[in-house]
Design a protein around this motif. Structure first.
Motif, mmCIF file in Angstrom:
data_model
loop_
_atom_site.group_PDB
_atom_site.id
_atom_site.type_symbol
_atom_site.label_atom_id
_atom_site.label_comp_id
_atom_site.label_asym_id
_atom_site.label_seq_id
_atom_site.Cartn_x
_atom_site.Cartn_y
_atom_site.Cartn_z
ATOM 1 N N ASP A 142 -7.209 -2.568 -16.387
ATOM 2 C CA ASP A 142 -6.890 -3.734 -15.357
ATOM 3 C C ASP A 142 -5.339 -4.037 -15.007
ATOM 4 O OD1 ASP A 142 -6.053 -5.150 -17.000
ATOM 5 O OD2 ASP A 142 -7.797 -6.365 -17.531
ATOM 6 N N ALA A 143 -5.292 -5.029 -14.055
ATOM 7 C CA ALA A 143 -3.869 -5.464 -13.706
ATOM 8 C C ALA A 143 -3.175 -6.059 -14.890
ATOM 9 C CB ALA A 143 -3.960 -6.519 -12.540
ATOM 10 N N GLU A 170 0.841 -1.341 0.273
ATOM 11 C CA GLU A 170 0.007 0.070 -0.125
ATOM 12 C C GLU A 170 0.999 1.023 0.082
ATOM 13 O OE1 GLU A 170 -2.630 -0.455 3.517
ATOM 14 O OE2 GLU A 170 -3.805 -1.910 2.376
ATOM 15 N N LEU A 175 -11.603 2.063 -13.278
ATOM 16 C CA LEU A 175 -10.494 1.461 -14.131
ATOM 17 C C LEU A 175 -11.072 0.328 -15.070
ATOM 18 C CD1 LEU A 175 -7.377 1.814 -11.886
ATOM 19 C CD2 LEU A 175 -8.022 3.048 -13.996
ATOM 20 N N ARG A 176 -11.879 -0.761 -14.351
ATOM 21 C CA ARG A 176 -12.314 -1.799 -15.170
ATOM 22 C C ARG A 176 -13.477 -1.171 -16.128
ATOM 23 N NH1 ARG A 176 -12.966 -4.509 -10.099
ATOM 24 N NH2 ARG A 176 -15.115 -3.727 -10.075
ATOM 25 N N VAL A 193 -10.945 3.526 -3.075
ATOM 26 C CA VAL A 193 -10.392 2.500 -3.519
ATOM 27 C C VAL A 193 -11.407 1.555 -4.283
ATOM 28 C CG1 VAL A 193 -9.060 0.138 -3.209
ATOM 29 C CG2 VAL A 193 -8.475 2.318 -1.865
ATOM 30 N N TYR A 194 -12.394 1.417 -3.815
ATOM 31 C CA TYR A 194 -13.602 0.481 -4.573
ATOM 32 C C TYR A 194 -13.930 1.399 -5.816
ATOM 33 C CZ TYR A 194 -17.968 -1.448 -5.669
ATOM 34 O OH TYR A 194 -18.909 -1.897 -6.299
ATOM 35 N N GLU A 245 -11.196 1.240 -8.605
ATOM 36 C CA GLU A 245 -11.401 -0.235 -9.043
ATOM 37 C C GLU A 245 -12.189 -0.214 -10.244
ATOM 38 O OE1 GLU A 245 -11.152 -2.534 -5.941
ATOM 39 O OE2 GLU A 245 -8.851 -2.430 -5.602
#
Length: 71
Positions: free
Chosen positions: A48-49, A4, A42-43, A35-36, A39
């Motif tokens: 994504d990752a 983090e 971004l999706r 954070v949620y 995420e």
């Protein structure tokens, strides 16, 4: 455990208040809600990752102030 990073974020007070109220309604801390939301956002944009830069075939829109430096 995930690594983090701590960062400072400046927000207008009214936006912070809205985010805090929304986080409370979702039974999350403000940090967890941010954070949620990041995420999910971004999706939704295809980042994504597996794809740190997103879809390179469709460039992201420019944000911020236009370059005002003299030519």
């Amino acid at each position: 455990m995930m690594n983090e990073v701590r960062m400072t974020l400046r927000l207008p007070q009214d936006l912070r208040d809205r985010l805090s109220a929304h986080a409370k309604s979702e039974r999350r801390s403000l940090n967890s809600e941010l954070v949620y939301m990041l995420e999910v956002g971004l999706r939704a944009t295809g980042v994504d990752a597996e794809s740190p830069g997103g879809d390179s075939t469709s460039p992201a829109p420019l944000r911020g102030k236009p370059d005002s430096s003299p030519a």
